[in-house]
Design an enzyme around this catalytic site. Structure first.
Site, mmCIF file in Angstrom:
data_model
loop_
_atom_site.group_PDB
_atom_site.id
_atom_site.type_symbol
_atom_site.label_atom_id
_atom_site.label_comp_id
_atom_site.label_asym_id
_atom_site.label_seq_id
_atom_site.Cartn_x
_atom_site.Cartn_y
_atom_site.Cartn_z
ATOM 1 N N GLU A 198 3.077 47.155 42.587
ATOM 2 C CA GLU A 198 3.533 46.226 43.622
ATOM 3 C C GLU A 198 2.949 46.577 44.990
ATOM 4 O O GLU A 198 2.547 45.691 45.752
ATOM 5 C CB GLU A 198 5.062 46.224 43.721
ATOM 6 C CG GLU A 198 5.768 45.515 42.576
ATOM 7 C CD GLU A 198 5.756 46.344 41.312
ATOM 8 O OE1 GLU A 198 5.578 47.565 41.417
ATOM 9 O OE2 GLU A 198 5.926 45.755 40.234
ATOM 10 N N HIS A 219 17.507 42.935 38.081
ATOM 11 C CA HIS A 219 16.943 41.610 37.835
ATOM 12 C C HIS A 219 17.797 40.561 38.518
ATOM 13 O O HIS A 219 17.791 39.409 38.131
ATOM 14 C CB HIS A 219 16.860 41.329 36.324
ATOM 15 C CG HIS A 219 15.887 42.212 35.606
ATOM 16 N ND1 HIS A 219 16.192 43.493 35.225
ATOM 17 C CD2 HIS A 219 14.608 42.008 35.215
ATOM 18 C CE1 HIS A 219 15.138 44.042 34.640
ATOM 19 N NE2 HIS A 219 14.172 43.163 34.613
#
Lengths: 403, 392
Positions: free
Chosen positions: B125, B195
């Site tokens: 990322e 999540h």
């Protein structure tokens, strides 16, 4: 705790209790050698690993291919692997039945890594891995019931039902981590503590082929090498980072060389004994003050990345079948046991059956359990006694007062 | 594969008697006659005329009034497709975007525009963000995807220290206006710690970034195209729960919706209710319940759409009219967007406020797995806040 030792032999129930309490680490399976007619289970068996079991990088020494290991330990390794396989298959079924929700990453096919590693290390050695952690939790003493309950989010789960599939912890096992690669610097820090305290112990920090490209992994490599930490960086290369093959994600797929200035060893991760020998070697190497080591275990997962992934869109079923039939860790260990007269095929089948029974029993227990108490929602955010007086809820009138 | 079909399940749930629960019930059972959830929402424009009646879209009905049924991920896909088609320097990249992405948002783009324009990145990322910033600095239109908003934190330094400050620190010699970072955010029912997070507040605190979050497919397409073309770095948070659930007739034309402008979804006179993203549907239900339980009550519902810079004037105008404000978001209460909005409205509308500003947010705990239903600012809690505000 219900004893699961039920065999045709009448004195087993008593023996089970005695033997398991005498062992250094609590076995969470029934005593497997009660199923075999092998005499003298403490006797050693001599096994020679295949020539291609290890490949070295920047290291002249290599692990000894000759292993002397007791029949007892071999049987235990097999039992652990078959119980683990059953546990994962049960979790698979439970997920499909919507008893487990959220995310569930199974290690079917990768059993040899956790079992081989655990057989080689001591209580003082620490292990940390990512989210494919059910198997590691199990070998570190997590009971099957507590693991299944954790998956379902029930009160007696190993993390009180608050962590779920990805956050399972046990003694000397630091989880169970959701963020890819984040556990590697953590493992380095744990290794630092061991060195600082002068403990003759190592830390095994595991990560996958996908995570091997995370920046923080290289930061950890540097710190470990600079300060000669007893850290073994284990890349569990199952060839796929979710749906991306290693070739498509990594400029170099020789993960055992990625440590650059850190020596490496590549191991056949489908052979529990090869992993066992490599981990012994790695521990000895790092604990002797040589600094870190990078270990690549070449393994394979039969299932998808997680239960949400069928696992067939980025690889062929033929490939999965091929690995399953030629390199399955359980089958490999089975052949070894039969070849060295440790057990017969029928006896191993009996162990499989017992494992299945145990896991089914654990599943029933887990399902019968209840959800955690509401008080768990606001415990363990801060250490008990040091929380703020109030934490606020959804609306001004909804708050929890700690005192 | 569910054993019971969706239709059968719905009919079963209606027949089952209402159980007493300690927390807000799930969306299956109609509570007090309110059909909860995105599927029953009136906020979604299910007919073409409905969709084009929007004053912000008035200009396109003359040119090309064609609409097609799309859900949110298809709308996002369409927006990126148009961006790639109209801008030769546009590229889309992220983890697994090539085959379509884990939420199918990038389906077909690699086939249509080529693998050199739509490509996968490794699992990094920080690398993705840095790489995107570099491309944008040279003038490319970099549309980066972070697979889940929960994973955006390794990229936090790049976005906050590099992207946000680029134009300022170089005295406008360089900028990363072409940067857009897309990430699925918010709760999905079973996401657990990693999540389900809504990290907009972390970035809202950083000057130089814009943050946008759509509530529906029409909004998503227009806002995403506007974000891509806006000459500032924009973080576009897509509520993952809505990817399939929100379906509308979306205009096929190339259109943009204005950034920095909130939308008043329902006019009212008694209380102003502000939210963004998936929370809009919960607020819609809460308003329906409130107006049913308190006859005569008239609530005004505002969707911020752009979280930073948020449309202060629209909210101020509304609160000056109603005198009461309720803000709702999934992110934890402390230092969330609600705190910022409440402070600003307090400053601007102090003498007009008839009641303390109510914030309905997530608990100040890590986002739980098993306790999710208790954590979420549900319809009942939002209704509670409306009631408190109105009865003050």
């Amino acid at each position: 705790m219900i004893s699961f030792c039920t065999t045709t032999k009448t004195t087993t129930n008593l023996l089970c209790g005695i033997i398991s309490s005498a062992s250094k680490r609590a076995f969470s399976t029934s005593v497997p050698w009660q199923f075999t007619s092998t005499q003298n289970i403490k006797d050693n068996v001599h096994i020679t690993l295949p020539e291609d079991s290890f490949r070295m990088f920047k290291l002249d020494q290599s692990p000894d291919l000759n292993i002397d290991i007791s029949k007892e330990q071999l049987l235990d390794m097999y039992t652990k692997m078959t119980t683990m396989r059953r546990m994962e298959m049960t979790a698979d079924g439970m997920y499909k039945a919507k008893k487990i929700r959220g995310f569930c990453h199974l290690c079917t096919g990768q059993e040899a890594v956790s079992v081989g590693m655990y057989a080689a290390i001591e209580e003082d050695d620490n292990v940390i891995t990512a989210y494919r952690c059910h198997g590691f939790t199990y070998v570190h003493g997590g009971t099957i019931t507590s693991i299944l309950e954790e998956l379902m989010g029930k009160r007696n789960g190993i993390s009180k039902g608050k962590g779920g599939s990805m956050h399972m912890f046990a003694k000397s096992f630091f989880g169970g981590n959701g963020i890819v690669g984040a556990q590697v610097p953590l493992g380095t820090g744990i290794a630092f503590t061991q060195k600082y305290l002068g403990l003759p112990a190592a830390t095994f920090a595991l990560y996958g082929d996908g995570a091997s490209n995370q920046g923080q992994v290289f930061e950890a490599f540097n710190m470990a090498a600079l300060w000669k930490l007893p850290c073994v960086f284990v890349c569990e290369n199952n060839k796929y980072g979710m749906g991306t093959s290693d070739k498509r994600s990594s400029a170099s797929t020789e993960y055992y060389t990625r440590g650059d200035y850190i020596p490496g060893i590549q191991v056949d991760g489908m052979s529990a004994l090869a992993v066992y020998r490599a981990c012994q070697f790695a521990k000895e190497y790092t604990v002797s003050g040589n600094g870190p080591l990078v270990m690549e275990c070449r393994t394979y997962r039969y299932g998808g990345h997680s239960m949400s992934d069928p696992g067939t869109t980025y690889r062929t079923r033929e490939e999965i079948q091929q690995v399953r039939s030629s390199a399955d860790p359980l089958m490999g260990m089975k052949e070894l046991l039969i070849q060295h007269d440790v057990a017969t095929e029928a006896e191993l089948k009996a162990i499989d059956k017992e494992a299945r029974k145990m896991v089914d029993q654990a599943e029933k227990e887990a399902e019968a359990s209840s959800d955690p108490d509401m008080s768990e929602f606001w415990t363990d955010i801060y250490v008990e006694g040091s929380e703020p007086n109030v934490i606020r809820g959804r609306i001004p009138s909804e708050s929890h007062h700690y005192r | 594969m569910s054993i019971i079909s969706k239709v059968a399940r719905r009919s079963i749930s209606i027949r089952v008697s209402q159980q007493k629960r300690g927390y807000a019930a799930g969306t299956a059972q109609p509570q007090d006659g309110i059909q909860q959830g995105v599927a029953y929402s009136h906020l979604l424009k299910r007919g073409p005329e409905d969709a084009l009646r929007n004053p912000e879209l008035a200009h396109i009905s003359a040119v090309n009034g064609e609409t097609t049924k799309m859900n949110l991920f298809q709308a996002v896909n369409d927006a990126m497709s148009i961006a790639l088609a109209t801008d030769d320097n546009a590229v889309v990249f992220g983890e697994d975007v090539s085959f379509g992405g884990v939420f199918r948002a990038t389906t077909g783009l690699a086939e249509k525009f080529g693998k050199d324009r739509v490509f996968n990145t490794p699992l990094t990322e920080q690398g993705i963000a840095g790489f995107a910033i570099g491309m944008a600095a040279v003038g490319h239109t970099a549309i980066a995807e972070i697979q889940f908003a929960d994973y955006i934190f390794p990229a936090f330094d790049q976005l906050v220290n590099e992207a946000a400050k680029y134009r300022y620190r170089s005295g406008n010699q360089f900028n990363v206006g072409g940067l857009t970072v897309r990430a699925p955010c918010s709760a999905v029912g079973h996401g657990g710690h990693y999540h389900s997070q809504s990290p907009e507040a972390f970035f809202a605190h950083c000057p130089g970034l814009k943050i946008v979050s759509p509530r529906s497919p029409i909004q998503a397409k227009g806002l995403l195209l506007a974000s891509i073309r806006d000459r500032n770095p924009v973080i576009f948070f897509e509520p993952k729960n809505l990817y399939r659930a929100a379906v509308e007739e979306v205009p096929v034309a190339d259109y943009e919706l204005p950034l920095g402008k909130a939308e008043v979804l329902k006019k009212g006179s008694d209380v102003t209710i502000v939210g963004y993203g998936a929370q809009m549907y919960t607020l819609e239900n809460a308003i329906q319940l409130a107006e049913k339980k308190m006859p005569g009550l008239s609530c005004e519902l505002i969707d911020l759409r752009t979280i930073v810079p948020w449309d202060v004037d629209t909210v101020v105008e509304s609160v000056n009219k109603t005198g009461r404000l309720v803000i709702a978001h999934e992110a934890p209460k402390s230092s969330g967007m609600g705190a910022e909005i409440a402070s600003t409205i307090m400053e601007r509308c102090f003498l007009r406020l008839e009641a303390p500003i109510q914030r309905v947010c997530g608990w100040d705990t890590p986002f739980p797995l098993i306790f999710e239903k208790f954590y979420m600012p549900s319809m009942i809690r939002c209704f509670d806040a409306i009631k408190t505000s109105v009865n003050y």
